[in-house]
Each structure stands twice: as structure tokens, then as C-alpha cells.
Design a protein around this motif. Structure first.
Motif, short mmCIF file in Angstrom:
data_model
loop_
_atom_site.label_atom_id
_atom_site.label_comp_id
_atom_site.label_asym_id
_atom_site.label_seq_id
_atom_site.Cartn_x
_atom_site.Cartn_y
_atom_site.Cartn_z
N VAL A 116 145.01 53.46 91.37
CA VAL A 116 145.64 54.38 90.69
C VAL A 116 146.74 53.72 91.86
O VAL A 116 146.67 54.49 93.38
CB VAL A 116 145.15 55.90 90.42
N PHE A 117 148.07 53.81 91.24
CA PHE A 117 149.23 53.85 92.01
C PHE A 117 150.69 55.06 90.91
O PHE A 117 150.68 54.87 90.40
CB PHE A 117 149.83 52.08 92.28
N ALA A 118 151.59 55.54 92.40
CA ALA A 118 152.39 55.33 91.86
C ALA A 118 153.43 55.45 92.53
O ALA A 118 153.16 54.37 93.73
CB ALA A 118 152.87 56.54 91.29
N ASP A 119 155.19 55.29 91.86
CA ASP A 119 156.32 54.78 92.58
C ASP A 119 156.11 56.36 93.45
O ASP A 119 155.59 57.13 93.70
CB ASP A 119 157.78 55.06 91.59
N MET A 120 156.87 55.92 94.65
CA MET A 120 157.46 56.90 95.58
C MET A 120 157.94 58.37 95.04
O MET A 120 157.36 58.82 95.38
CB MET A 120 157.81 56.49 96.80
N GLU A 121 158.93 58.36 94.58
CA GLU A 121 159.77 59.46 94.30
C GLU A 121 158.08 60.19 92.68
O GLU A 121 158.57 61.63 93.26
CB GLU A 121 160.87 59.68 92.60
N SER A 122 157.71 59.99 92.17
CA SER A 122 156.18 60.43 91.46
C SER A 122 155.74 61.11 92.35
O SER A 122 154.60 62.31 92.40
CB SER A 122 155.73 59.73 90.64
N ARG A 123 154.91 60.14 94.05
CA ARG A 123 153.89 60.47 94.47
C ARG A 123 154.72 61.75 95.31
O ARG A 123 154.12 62.93 95.47
CB ARG A 123 153.40 59.58 96.21
N ILE A 124 156.05 62.25 95.67
CA ILE A 124 156.15 63.19 96.90
C ILE A 124 156.62 64.04 95.98
O ILE A 124 155.86 65.09 96.48
CB ILE A 124 157.96 62.30 96.90
N TYR A 168 140.48 44.09 91.34
CA TYR A 168 140.52 45.82 91.10
C TYR A 168 141.04 45.28 89.25
O TYR A 168 141.16 44.43 88.73
CB TYR A 168 141.48 46.75 90.66
N ASP A 169 139.44 45.80 88.31
CA ASP A 169 139.26 45.98 87.14
C ASP A 169 140.31 46.38 86.14
O ASP A 169 140.85 45.78 84.89
CB ASP A 169 137.86 46.73 86.67
N ILE A 170 141.20 47.29 86.69
CA ILE A 170 142.04 47.50 85.65
C ILE A 170 143.19 48.59 87.10
O ILE A 170 142.48 49.56 88.22
CB ILE A 170 141.69 48.63 84.76
N CYS A 171 145.00 48.34 86.63
CA CYS A 171 145.33 49.01 87.36
C CYS A 171 145.95 50.09 86.29
O CYS A 171 146.57 49.11 85.63
CB CYS A 171 146.34 48.08 88.48
N VAL A 172 146.35 51.12 87.06
CA VAL A 172 146.93 52.07 85.93
C VAL A 172 148.51 52.72 86.89
O VAL A 172 148.40 53.38 88.47
CB VAL A 172 146.32 52.68 85.54
N ASN A 173 149.49 52.78 86.57
CA ASN A 173 150.62 53.72 86.69
C ASN A 173 150.92 55.06 86.50
O ASN A 173 151.21 55.12 85.24
CB ASN A 173 152.17 52.07 86.74
N SER A 174 150.20 56.07 87.40
CA SER A 174 150.65 57.31 86.89
C SER A 174 151.81 57.44 86.98
O SER A 174 152.28 58.59 86.30
CB SER A 174 149.50 58.18 88.08
N GLY A 175 152.55 57.60 87.99
CA GLY A 175 154.44 57.58 87.72
C GLY A 175 154.65 57.37 86.44
O GLY A 175 155.89 57.62 86.21
#
Length: 194
Positions: A116-124, A168-175
Motif C-alpha cells: 500500500v502506497f500513497a503520494d506524500m500529501e495524502s500521507r501527511i 508484490y502480487d498487488i500494489c494499491v495507491n490509497s492516495g
């Protein structure tokens, strides 16, 4: 599906929340911080020592600011990892479950491994919403520190590059799609796993 599901994540991306929701939706056990108590019990390790060395790579260059002997710290982190590996494999052998972090993707290569990843602004924004007393600079600093620590720990114990898509099997962008969108994507993917 009777496989374990592992979730690796950038700090502030919502990986823990995704793991909890995924486990609830599938009706299977969820493990994250609960693993600390299990590892402490299995390895007969004092919980305070375990927490101090949790997901920390050995300080091979003696740069640690901790007031412990480097040889002890190396031996302890390696002992903790060995026990952690035993506990995680044991949980996966019992049946489907969701495990967040702790190199579970490297320990269980046959699991469904999600990043699970996201852009920095979403994470902040996420970190600040969960910790209203944090300033923006403190949130950025904590994101950078935790991600650097997770990457170093993962790459010390595994040949897999943390966060690299093809690991990974699947990468998802929560941002982009939010945690619930990531849940839908993960469930769709898992529904096709044989």
C-alpha cells in the motif's frame, strides 16, 4: 482462499486500516501489533526489550544512539527476527489470515503479498488527522523516518527490495482511491487467486 495475506505499506498510507478491513470482510484473523506479545511469549523475550528492538535492523556500523553493546543489539535483533519468522509461519500454517509488516511478505512468499502506497500529501494529511497535535513538518519527518527504518529492516532480512512493485502480487495507491477503494481492489484480486 486458504492463503495468508501480507500487507507491506508506506507510513501514512492506511495499510493497517486496509488489513483490518480485509480481515473483517474475509472473516479471518488479523495480526499486527498483536504479534509483539506472541513473539515475546514464543521467544521468552521481555516485552520491553522486544519493543525497543521491534522492526529495527542490526546496527552493523555501531552508529546506534542506544546505550547498549553493539554485539548484544545485533544478537537480539537477529533472535527476535528468528522467533518472528517462526510465529508468522505458524500462523500461516493454521489457515488464512492477514499479517501487517514484519517482513511477512519475505517470510511467506506463497502468500498474497500486497503493498500500500500513497503520494506524500495524502500521507501527511492522514498522519495529521490521526495525530492532531503534530505539525506538518513533524508529520513529514515521521513519515521519512518510519519509511527509512522499514526499508532498512526489510532489506537487511530479505533479498526483496521494499516497495519495489515486482516484489508484490498487488500494489494499491490509497492516495488515489482511498482505503476503501484499496479494499475493493484487494478483494477483487483475492477473488481470482487459486
Amino acid at each position: 482462499m486458504n492463503r495468508a495475506i501480507t500487507i507491506s505499506r508506506q507510513y501514512g498510507s492506511g495499510g493497517r486500516e486496509l488489513g483490518e478491513k480485509l480481515a473483517k470482510k474475509l472473516g479471518i484473523p488479523f495480526y499486527d501489533k498483536e504479534l509483539i506479545a506472541m513473539i515475546a511469549k514464543e521467544g521468552n523475550i521481555e516485552p520491553s526489550i522486544l519493543e525497543a528492538n521491534d522492526e529495527v535492523e542490526p546496527d552493523l556500523d555501531n552508529y546506534s544512539t542506544r546505550l547498549i553493546e553493539p554485539e548484544y543489539q545485533i544478537a537480539m535483533t537477529q533472535r527476535i527476527y528468528a522467533v518472528q519468522e517462526t510465529v508468522i509461519k505458524s500462523l500461516a500454517e493454521k489457515g488464512a489470515c492477514v499479517i501487517v509488516g514484519r517482513c511477512a511478505d519475505a517470510i511467506l512468499p506463497d502468500a498474497v503479498n500486497i503493498f500500500v502506497f500513497a503520494d506524500m500529501e495524502s500521507r501527511i494529511r492522514r498522519i495529521m488527522s490521526l495525530n492532531p497535535d503534530l505539525s506538518r513538518d513533524e508529520a513529514v519527518n515521521s513519515i521519512e523516518i518510519v519509511d527509512r527504518r522499514r526499508k532498512a529492516y526489510h532489506e537487511y532480512y530479505s533479498p526483496i527490495e521494499w516497495g519495489k512493485m515486482d516484489a508484490y502480487d498487488i500494489c494499491v495507491n490509497s492516495g488515489l482511491i482511498g482505503v476503501d477503494g484499496c479494499l475493493d481492489a484487494a478483494l477483487a484480486y483475492i477473488g481470482h487467486v487459486r
